[in-house]
Design an enzyme around this catalytic site. Structure first.
Site, PDB file in Angstrom:
ATOM      1  N   GLY A  83       0.805  -1.216   0.000  1.00 16.28           N
ATOM      2  CA  GLY A  83       0.000   0.000   0.000  1.00 16.28           C
ATOM      3  C   GLY A  83       0.834   1.259   0.000  1.00 16.28           C
TER       4      GLY A  83
ATOM      5  NE  ARG B 169       6.402  -2.226  12.998  1.00 17.20           N
ATOM      6  CZ  ARG B 169       5.383  -1.487  12.598  1.00 17.20           C
ATOM      7  NH1 ARG B 169       5.600  -0.445  11.808  1.00 17.20           N
ATOM      8  NH2 ARG B 169       4.159  -1.788  12.982  1.00 17.20           N
TER       9      ARG B 169
ATOM     10  CD  GLU C 275      10.463   2.790  16.464  1.00 15.12           C
ATOM     11  OE1 GLU C 275       9.236   2.898  16.628  1.00 15.12           O
ATOM     12  OE2 GLU C 275      10.995   2.566  15.349  1.00 15.12           O
TER      13      GLU C 275
ATOM     14  CG  HIS D  11       7.222   4.675  14.438  1.00 15.82           C
ATOM     15  ND1 HIS D  11       7.546   3.397  14.821  1.00 15.82           N
ATOM     16  CD2 HIS D  11       6.282   4.541  13.457  1.00 15.82           C
ATOM     17  CE1 HIS D  11       6.840   2.519  14.116  1.00 15.82           C
ATOM     18  NE2 HIS D  11       6.065   3.205  13.278  1.00 15.82           N
TER      19      HIS D  11
END
Length: 311
Positions: free
Chosen positions: A143, A224, A253, A272
């Protein structure tokens, strides 16, 4: 599955008025989780998910596009009678826009311009570039990648896509199956990493891949952090073997204070936030309306999760 009545759908763990309206707008009837719902629209992460679902539940909609924790913690496999859907695709435009912003900033030497304290245009000439006429490798053209391709085309850039199957991606100059991914590293001018996080994609971009890239390449990661080998990336950025990196996700993270990536002049870090809350909920609402409509009509649901594939 078809219904002779409107499906009963719970929203939880805490009802959200906008999502309750989305259930109604999609042709469902809002109800509580304890009232034998046919489906559940979830609004939180896996930590608060119930230990067991009512046997009546046949579909669960999750709010995240990435579902690695739901899989790794066994929640999805513990409920094999349920069709699970993610929010994959719902946030694609926002994340693709962020990826384009990072890529443009890198190619146009924005970090160096922002750090400057004097008027010295000649200092930027060696690194100033353009996306026009360039080729961008999109690693994982789902997507996000498909939303990014027309954005790149509007700026005169071309896309090479990598997907699991290798089936042609609309707008891409060429699409490669993942088995041929090694061919793309020396071909493209820049890269956007947008693949799902699975055991197969962990450290997909490592030392060998970075070494195969052009020295003018920018690497953008909006997927990611674990898809990129952080140590190898730090080495490549420090040595100048690639031009730079734009990272909305990192490994580890959150990125700890004092980490080398914070101080490298050719690394851009965003925390993020490519899919900020102000954008996320309206997109999730639209996604819920679409899937409730499909569920009520017995149609295939959007973004069904395949546990064997990992997304």
């Amino acid at each position: 599955m078809t219904f002779e009545r409107s499906p009963r759908i719970a929203v939880g763990p805490a009802p959200d008025e906008r999502l309750v309206r989305a259930v109604t707008n999609g042709g469902g009837v809002p109800c509580d989780l304890g009232d034998a719902p046919d489906a559940l629209i979830w609004t939180d992460g896996p930590d608060s998910f119930p230990d067991s679902l009512p046997l009546s539940v046949r579909w669960v909609q999750l709010p995240a596009a990435g579902v690695e924790r739901w899989l790794s913690e066994g929640i999805i496999r513990a409920n094999p009678q349920v069709t699970w859907t993610s929010a994959a695709g719902a946030y694609s435009a926002a994340v693709a826009e962020h990826a384009l912003m990072l890529l443009l900033a890198g190619v146009r030497s924005l970090p160096a311009h922002l750090a400057a304290t004097s008027w010295t245009p000649e200092a930027f000439y060696p690194t100033l570039g353009t996306l026009r006429g360039s080729t961008v490798g999109i690693i994982g053209a789902g997507g996000i990648g498909r939303a990014l391709i027309p954005m790149l085309a509007a700026l005169g850039a071309h896309a090479l896509a990598v997907t699991r199957s290798g089936r042609p991606v609309p707008g891409a100059v060429e699409t490669y199956p993942v088995e041929r991914i090694d061919e793309i590293w020396p071909l493209a001018d820049h890269f956007v990493v947008a693949a799902p996080s699975t055991t197969e994609t962990e450290q997909l971009v490592g030392a060998a891949e970075l070494a195969a890239m052009k020295p003018t390449a920018w690497v953008i990661n909006v997927a990611r952090g674990r898809l990129v080998d952080t140590d190898a990336l730090v080495d490549a950025l420090s040595q100048g073997s690639i031009a730079g990196a734009g990272l909305d996700v990192t490994d580890p993270e959150p990125l700890p204070d004092g980490h080398p990536l914070w101080s490298l002049p050719n690394a851009m870090i965003t925390p993020h936030d490519s899919n900020p809350p102000a954008v996320r909920l309206p997109a999730y609402v639209d996604h819920v309306v679409e899937n409730v409509t499909r569920f009520a009509s017995g149609l295939d649901l959007v973004a069904a999760i395949d546990p064997s594939a990992g997304y």
